[in-house]
Design a protein around this motif. Sequence first.
Motif, PDB file in Angstrom:
ATOM      1  N   ASP A   1      90.697   8.777 -70.954  1.00 53.32           N
ATOM      2  CA  ASP A   1      89.622   8.463 -70.017  1.00 53.32           C
ATOM      3  C   ASP A   1      88.370   8.245 -70.840  1.00 53.32           C
ATOM      4  OD1 ASP A   1      90.498   8.859 -67.068  1.00 53.32           O
ATOM      5  OD2 ASP A   1      91.412  10.553 -68.146  1.00 53.32           O
ATOM      6  N   LEU A   2      87.756   7.093 -70.643  1.00 57.30           N
ATOM      7  CA  LEU A   2      86.594   6.710 -71.443  1.00 57.30           C
ATOM      8  C   LEU A   2      85.403   6.465 -70.532  1.00 57.30           C
ATOM      9  CD1 LEU A   2      85.154   5.659 -74.059  1.00 57.30           C
ATOM     10  CD2 LEU A   2      86.088   3.406 -73.501  1.00 57.30           C
ATOM     11  N   THR A   3      84.274   7.050 -70.892  1.00 58.44           N
ATOM     12  CA  THR A   3      82.996   6.772 -70.228  1.00 58.44           C
ATOM     13  C   THR A   3      81.989   6.387 -71.296  1.00 58.44           C
ATOM     14  OG1 THR A   3      83.480   8.399 -68.505  1.00 58.44           O
ATOM     15  CG2 THR A   3      81.208   7.673 -68.720  1.00 58.44           C
ATOM     16  N   SER A   4      81.340   5.256 -71.089  1.00 60.04           N
ATOM     17  CA  SER A   4      80.387   4.749 -72.083  1.00 60.04           C
ATOM     18  C   SER A   4      79.094   4.353 -71.383  1.00 60.04           C
ATOM     19  CB  SER A   4      80.977   3.541 -72.817  1.00 60.04           C
ATOM     20  OG  SER A   4      80.044   2.984 -73.703  1.00 60.04           O
ATOM     21  N   LEU A   5      77.976   4.774 -71.961  1.00 56.36           N
ATOM     22  CA  LEU A   5      76.659   4.445 -71.415  1.00 56.36           C
ATOM     23  C   LEU A   5      75.765   3.971 -72.543  1.00 56.36           C
ATOM     24  CD1 LEU A   5      74.569   4.468 -69.062  1.00 56.36           C
ATOM     25  CD2 LEU A   5      74.005   6.816 -69.770  1.00 56.36           C
ATOM     26  N   ARG A   6      75.065   2.878 -72.274  1.00 58.69           N
ATOM     27  CA  ARG A   6      74.141   2.327 -73.264  1.00 58.69           C
ATOM     28  C   ARG A   6      72.877   1.883 -72.560  1.00 58.69           C
ATOM     29  NH1 ARG A   6      72.801  -2.716 -74.927  1.00 58.69           N
ATOM     30  NH2 ARG A   6      72.106  -2.951 -77.085  1.00 58.69           N
ATOM     31  N   THR A   7      71.723   2.348 -73.041  1.00 60.04           N
ATOM     32  CA  THR A   7      70.435   1.947 -72.467  1.00 60.04           C
ATOM     33  C   THR A   7      69.480   1.567 -73.584  1.00 60.04           C
ATOM     34  OG1 THR A   7      69.518   4.191 -72.496  1.00 60.04           O
ATOM     35  CG2 THR A   7      70.741   3.521 -70.522  1.00 60.04           C
TER      36      THR A   7
ATOM     37  N   ASP B   1      73.916  -0.612 -69.664  1.00 63.35           N
ATOM     38  CA  ASP B   1      75.329  -0.973 -69.590  1.00 63.35           C
ATOM     39  C   ASP B   1      76.133   0.311 -69.425  1.00 63.35           C
ATOM     40  OD1 ASP B   1      75.183  -3.804 -70.000  1.00 63.35           O
ATOM     41  OD2 ASP B   1      74.689  -3.386 -72.095  1.00 63.35           O
ATOM     42  N   TRP B   2      76.966   0.333 -68.386  1.00 62.42           N
ATOM     43  CA  TRP B   2      77.781   1.517 -68.111  1.00 62.42           C
ATOM     44  C   TRP B   2      79.212   1.074 -67.881  1.00 62.42           C
ATOM     45  CZ3 TRP B   2      79.689   3.305 -63.046  1.00 62.42           C
ATOM     46  CH2 TRP B   2      80.303   4.568 -63.112  1.00 62.42           C
ATOM     47  N   MET B   3      80.178   1.791 -68.500  1.00 61.84           N
ATOM     48  CA  MET B   3      81.579   1.429 -68.356  1.00 61.84           C
ATOM     49  C   MET B   3      82.420   2.688 -68.260  1.00 61.84           C
ATOM     50  SD  MET B   3      84.180  -0.706 -70.858  1.00 61.84           S
ATOM     51  CE  MET B   3      84.407   0.694 -71.954  1.00 61.84           C
ATOM     52  N   VAL B   4      83.422   2.632 -67.390  1.00 62.98           N
ATOM     53  CA  VAL B   4      84.419   3.699 -67.309  1.00 62.98           C
ATOM     54  C   VAL B   4      85.789   3.053 -67.388  1.00 62.98           C
ATOM     55  CG1 VAL B   4      82.997   5.299 -65.990  1.00 62.98           C
ATOM     56  CG2 VAL B   4      84.383   3.609 -64.786  1.00 62.98           C
ATOM     57  N   ARG B   5      86.726   3.726 -68.039  1.00 65.87           N
ATOM     58  CA  ARG B   5      88.078   3.218 -68.185  1.00 65.87           C
ATOM     59  C   ARG B   5      89.060   4.373 -68.127  1.00 65.87           C
ATOM     60  NH1 ARG B   5      90.797  -1.309 -70.111  1.00 65.87           N
ATOM     61  NH2 ARG B   5      92.884  -0.865 -70.883  1.00 65.87           N
ATOM     62  N   HIS B   6      90.107   4.177 -67.347  1.00 71.18           N
ATOM     63  CA  HIS B   6      91.182   5.164 -67.265  1.00 71.18           C
ATOM     64  C   HIS B   6      92.483   4.488 -67.663  1.00 71.18           C
ATOM     65  CE1 HIS B   6      93.851   8.339 -65.915  1.00 71.18           C
ATOM     66  NE2 HIS B   6      94.499   7.463 -65.161  1.00 71.18           N
TER      67      HIS B   6
END
Length: 983
Positions: free
Chosen positions: A896-902, A867-872
């Motif tokens: 600015d948010l970057t989130s990665l989940r594996t 799951d990968w998400m970016v938000r500005h």
Amino acid sequence: LSQTPPEAALATAPQKTETPRQKLGPVPGFTLPAPPRLQVSTNDTIVLQKGKAKNTFASFGDWLKKMQAKTGTKVDLSGESRFTLRSDSVSGNSDSFLSDSYLGRGSNGFYNETSLDVDAQFLHHFHYRTLINNNILNNANDPNYNRSQLEYSTTHTKVLFGDISAGIQGNSLINFNRYLNGVLYTQTWSKQLKTSLLYSRTRAETRTITINGNGSAGPYYVYAGQIVDGSARVRVNDIEMTIGTDFTLDQYTGELRFLNGRIILPTDTVAVTFETIGYNQGNGNIYAVRTELLASKNDTIGFSYLGQTSDSNNALQTRTQQFYGFATPGAAYILDAPIDTTRPISVKVGGVPLQQGVDFVVDARLLNQIRIVSAIPTTVLIEITYTPLNTSPTPGNRSVFGIDNLLQLGKLGSVRTELAFSGLSLQGNNYGGNAFQMRADLNLISPRKQKEEEEEPKDKKAKKRTRFQPTLRTTLGFRDISPTFSSVQAANFNRNEKAYEFGVDYRPSDGLHLNTSFQNSKRPSYSASSSTNITQILTNGTDNYNQYTLGAGYEHGRLGTNFTHNTTQTDFAIGGNSNNASDTLAFNYKLGSVGLDFSLNSNHSDTETLVANGSTTSLFNSSASNSGYRYGMTWRTSSWLNLSGSIATNAIKSVGTSSSSVNNNFDTVAHTSEMTARITPNKLWSIRYTFNLSDTGNLGNTTTGTGTGGTGLPNSRLLAGFGGRDLTAGGGTDTSGSVLGGGSNYNLGNYGGYSGFLGSGLNTGYGVSSFGGKSTGNHLHIDYHLKAFNAGVSSDMNSSTGSYQYNSSSRSTLFMMGLQPSDKLRFDTSIGIQKIDYSGTIGGSTGNSFSLGMTTRPLRRLNLAIDWMVRHNASNINFNAITGGTGSTNTDTSIDLTSLRTRIDYNLSTRWTLFTELQNSDTKGYLGGNESRFRFGADYALNQVFKFSFGWQSNSRTNSDPANALYNYKVNSILAEFGFNFR
């Protein structure tokens, strides 16, 4: 990060499908889902591979199943529970780690997260029910959770024990029903004798809040802690509303909205009574006994006794609540209870404390809301600690004793007589009161039993008919409730008064219905109190009320019509009077799939109020009139199109004299409308569109001033019909000597259950009217589904202007798509766009987000989830404008948010799984920082209910701002988890 993923990430999670259920075998009364097809393991949930697990307890299960049938035992479980043992090695700020991490409930290395519903029937006569939910984001005092109840029932005996909604009924002067923690015992000794015993600790308290209309359907706000579900009652003037049909009331936020285009006029008073739980209420014991004796075939005598003792320790206690961020600047975080703003308030974001007035503010009008200037990411935890407002601790010991008699007169009707005596200890003084009332329900013309026509109708499909017989019913009543009579508090609209009334209901023909009523009541004119605690409110005399109603209804075929007239005349004890007359004419018509309704209404009020404030006496004259109409429609054109909506408008005019600081002269038109369209052209498509409008005209633009007898909130004014009550003030008692009367709901006890002479000077902490202005909303949602593909789009456009706390226009759109080309692969993605513009100099924000999720099984035993998400979010907020300051400097709250989940797991066998997880969230900008978690270990599934997991993990948080480096941490943990999952 792992326990509550961002909202956008949730949209990318694999779509679960219902699977057939199979018998568990060894545990009778339970069923579990059959083994699923897709072998994908995400989060902390293990999905077993194909294959039939060997049931080593089958014979024991068969024996239990037989015993279950013979003993009348069945147990149903749903939900999950997880127990965690962990050893943490913390480097850095341990307090920040504990505040920022989701650890469930517990301490000293042992934690538990439970969401479990247990429903058990055993030995035929016992029934046990409990709901347990200790999620750290939930309200620990929510009456919908964390309760348990045991019931024992036979033909003649019934016992309820635990968290129960119970009380005693039979004498309306004492009738009591509340959410309690105790035991209720009911025994039917014979057909002539029945006894009920109640003993409990208080869990909920009662509030009755009175607010005035504002020319709109809402929202209106009532709050005093968690509202017990099902306890709320609402009425406008003397008409009680039906929840779900006439209004909605959010039990968590206290937001009240009226439905079907109903405009609540400034001359209307709204009363809301409910039970509330979860803040600094006084505790005590409640005990009661009720005995009913059938003296003869038609004569029943009842004896009731109800008492309450109050604990001496009612010290204020702080409360801590936690939230995840809303990713919107200036967002409101709604608390369980209104805040005592005179005491310290602590707000932490990711373990970093915020400064009040700089980073957050308590909403000036809605004391149960905190607004944070920054857009807090949805991965960051917010912790708020505050002291709930406590204006009404439970009074001292009280008791009520009553006798009642019900005399049945056969076809003629019945006569009920009730008598009660009360005693109350308050601030070292004892107060007594008495009450008497008699009510006769008489059938002057009642239908006789008649046989159906003996002859068969010519049309065999036609039903047999019976002849209509006219009916004439009348009601006569008299009551004398002394000003100091006080029952134990319960949610109702009873009031202390001396009154007589009568009503007539006549049905001369099949379609015609006529009714009329008259009531004269003398109600105590209580003087006000400025104390912060419950005190006795003295009387200044008696207000005299006269009310007349007339109604007529006619139905013929598809057409129905109704007419109602209401007149209320009030003479105030301290001088002055009020006259209010209203008329409503309504039509409804149904033709096939189309339903139409139309109504006209008019209202006129005149008020002359004499106000004494110290040595100064002032006379105020005011009049208000309005007329309006409402259209409503429902239309089911076909199986794929359904339309519904309503439009209502009222022209309001008010003229009067008052103090120079208050303007009550205005001429305006209020509107409200709502429309919904549902379109389902086929099984693949689903479309829904809704529109709503609320416009109070220019009510939001009048002069801000000080209302008579106390300081009003902005836009308060004096209006005819409610005796000078501040428009946005709540509570049932005016302040600083303005004892004014008027208004159909005036003089209701603040605490329910004949408590009119009890009052407090801080009643405005519990209710406000909606704010004047104009608000519109448009919502469109489209869904498309195929077997392996689904897509959807949601679009919202909203705006608010006027005297609302935060005026803005906003537009948001969310696109979602999911694709599963095979059992081994699935993709989910979403794109979000949001823009908010605040009116004036407050500022605004623009936000964009993108998320992508994938679950796959590249090898037979290997599962992979990403799951990968970016938000500005670009935003500038003038916090001084929000808090009422004079500064004009905007604060850059962009993030600015970057989130990665594996997660990767490998199934060694049907029971053993190796896994590794990596999660990283990086936030740049206001309150920015980096959070990460790495974890690996093994899962062991004994069966589909029980799972054991152990491993090692590393957590860290690094704040970007050097000033917040004090709150950084890094934690290494060894942990073991035991989980139970009942589906």
